[in-house]
Design a protein around this motif. Structure first.
Motif, short mmCIF file in Angstrom:
data_model
loop_
_atom_site.label_atom_id
_atom_site.label_comp_id
_atom_site.label_asym_id
_atom_site.label_seq_id
_atom_site.Cartn_x
_atom_site.Cartn_y
_atom_site.Cartn_z
N ASP A 1 0.83 -1.21 0.00
CA ASP A 1 0.00 0.00 0.00
C ASP A 1 0.86 1.26 0.00
O ASP A 1 0.37 2.34 0.33
CB ASP A 1 -0.98 0.01 1.17
N GLY A 2 2.13 1.14 -0.37
CA GLY A 2 3.00 2.29 -0.47
C GLY A 2 4.45 1.87 -0.59
O GLY A 2 4.79 0.69 -0.40
N VAL B 1 13.64 8.80 -11.86
CA VAL B 1 12.53 9.73 -12.06
C VAL B 1 11.38 9.04 -12.78
O VAL B 1 10.21 9.17 -12.40
CB VAL B 1 13.00 10.98 -12.84
N GLU B 2 11.72 8.27 -13.82
CA GLU B 2 10.70 7.56 -14.57
C GLU B 2 9.98 6.54 -13.70
O GLU B 2 8.76 6.39 -13.74
CB GLU B 2 11.32 6.86 -15.78
N GLY B 3 10.76 5.82 -12.91
CA GLY B 3 10.17 4.80 -12.05
C GLY B 3 9.23 5.36 -11.01
O GLY B 3 8.13 4.84 -10.79
N LEU B 4 9.63 6.45 -10.37
CA LEU B 4 8.76 7.07 -9.38
C LEU B 4 7.49 7.62 -10.02
O LEU B 4 6.40 7.53 -9.44
CB LEU B 4 9.52 8.19 -8.65
N GLY B 5 7.64 8.16 -11.23
CA GLY B 5 6.47 8.65 -11.95
C GLY B 5 5.49 7.53 -12.26
O GLY B 5 4.27 7.69 -12.13
N ARG B 6 6.00 6.37 -12.64
CA ARG B 6 5.13 5.23 -12.96
C ARG B 6 4.43 4.70 -11.71
O ARG B 6 3.26 4.32 -11.76
CB ARG B 6 5.94 4.11 -13.61
N LEU B 7 5.16 4.66 -10.60
CA LEU B 7 4.54 4.22 -9.35
C LEU B 7 3.36 5.12 -8.99
O LEU B 7 2.27 4.63 -8.66
CB LEU B 7 5.56 4.23 -8.22
N ASP C 1 16.67 -1.16 -11.13
CA ASP C 1 16.47 0.26 -10.80
C ASP C 1 15.00 0.50 -10.51
O ASP C 1 14.19 -0.45 -10.49
CB ASP C 1 16.97 1.15 -11.95
N LEU C 2 14.63 1.76 -10.28
CA LEU C 2 13.26 2.06 -9.91
C LEU C 2 12.27 1.87 -11.07
O LEU C 2 11.11 1.55 -10.83
CB LEU C 2 13.16 3.49 -9.37
N THR C 3 12.73 2.05 -12.29
CA THR C 3 11.84 1.79 -13.43
C THR C 3 11.50 0.31 -13.49
O THR C 3 10.33 -0.07 -13.68
CB THR C 3 12.50 2.24 -14.75
N ALA C 4 12.49 -0.55 -13.31
CA ALA C 4 12.23 -2.00 -13.30
C ALA C 4 11.34 -2.38 -12.13
O ALA C 4 10.48 -3.27 -12.24
CB ALA C 4 13.56 -2.75 -13.22
N LEU C 5 11.51 -1.69 -11.00
CA LEU C 5 10.64 -1.96 -9.85
C LEU C 5 9.19 -1.62 -10.17
O LEU C 5 8.27 -2.40 -9.88
CB LEU C 5 11.11 -1.14 -8.65
N ALA C 6 8.97 -0.46 -10.77
CA ALA C 6 7.61 -0.04 -11.12
C ALA C 6 6.97 -1.02 -12.10
O ALA C 6 5.79 -1.36 -11.99
CB ALA C 6 7.62 1.36 -11.70
N GLU C 7 7.76 -1.49 -13.07
CA GLU C 7 7.25 -2.45 -14.04
C GLU C 7 6.88 -3.77 -13.36
O GLU C 7 5.84 -4.37 -13.65
CB GLU C 7 8.28 -2.69 -15.14
#
Length: 265
Positions: A7-8, A28-34, A254-260
């Motif tokens: 939940d976060g 930046v991309e990853g945080l935006g996708r989250l 990275d954070l983009t892979a995490l968001a995906e």
């Protein structure tokens, strides 16, 4: 790892979102996708050199949406530790930033610069301008019986130029001189994660960081799910070799892979 399971996100900063002044690739991309998926994000950092508003301005300059109340740092937690051992009005030797000094003053203590002023405590946090004389004054005061509190014990800090000594390395120099060990407030202590989660209304957060010995260990100790990103200090080999306390639930580039990964059903 799916969105319904959390939940976060409680996200580290140095080595995960930025290194020095520059954004980490994919952050930046990853945080935006989250956030596009409706995932709340807060930032939990051991870096005690800047106030939340300055961190927020840095994040916004990089293109990350953030508010000061989204940032949870180790400096206020370290000042809270002083409450257990020092009385209001007592002198406290501050080794660290102007921000840390301001927090000490706001808490009702008297910030001082030298051991000659007989401080009741020493508080030590990371600052780029900390030098030998600051560490020497801390050593003198601690040897005379002052209580010693550290904001965190990170041995290194990722910078744009590479990996540099962190507050833990500077603390180690004082330990070598005095034989004393400070009480530390920041990660891997679980309190900072639990405080951030409660403030943000998160019950099942995912803790994300680049260090096994602080981010992952602290997230595990708090009872939260953990993910190691490979943009900072630790790598897959260290994660595989880690003991249970330091082993992440997930490892992502990275954070983009995490968001995906989180967005997959």
């Amino acid at each position: 790892m799916r969105l319904p399971d959390i939940d976060g996100v409680l996200c580290d900063l140095d080595g995960v979102v930025y290194s020095g002044a520059e954004a980490v690739p994919g952050a930046v991309e990853g945080l935006g996708r989250l956030r596009a998926h409706g995932v709340p994000v807060a930032f939990v950092t051991n870096n005690a050199s800047r106030p939340p508003q300055a961190v927020t301005e840095h994040l916004r300059a990089l293109g990350v949406r953030a508010e000061a109340e989204d940032v949870f740092g180790s400096a206020p937690a370290a000042v809270d530790l002083l409450d257990e051992a020092v009385r209001p009005g007592d002198a406290v030797l501050v080794v660290g930033s102007g921000y840390l000094r301001d927090l000490v003053a706001a808490a009702g203590y008297r910030p001082v610069n030298t051991a000659d002023e007989r401080p009741a405590a020493v508080i030590q946090g990371f600052d780029l301008d900390t030098g030998w004389r600051h560490l020497a004054e801390a050593s003198y005061a601690i040897a005379r019986g002052a209580v010693w509190v550290a904001t965190n014990l990170d041995r290194s800090i990722p910078r744009a130029e590479g990996t540099a000594p962190g507050n833990g390395s500077l603390v180690a120099a004082v330990t070598a001189a005095t034989g004393a060990v400070p009480r530390a407030a920041g990660k891997p202590e679980p309190l900072l994660f639990r405080t951030a989660a409660e403030a943000c209304g998160m019950h099942r957060p995912l803790v994300v960081g680049d260090r096994l010995d602080t981010d992952v260990r602290g997230g595990n100790a708090a009872g939260f799910t953990t993910a190691l990103v490979l943009t900072g200090v630790d790598d897959r080999a260290r994660a595989r070799a880690a003991d249970d306390a330091d082993r992440p639930d997930h490892v992502v580039p990275d954070l983009t892979a995490l968001a995906e990964a989180l967005s997959r059903a």
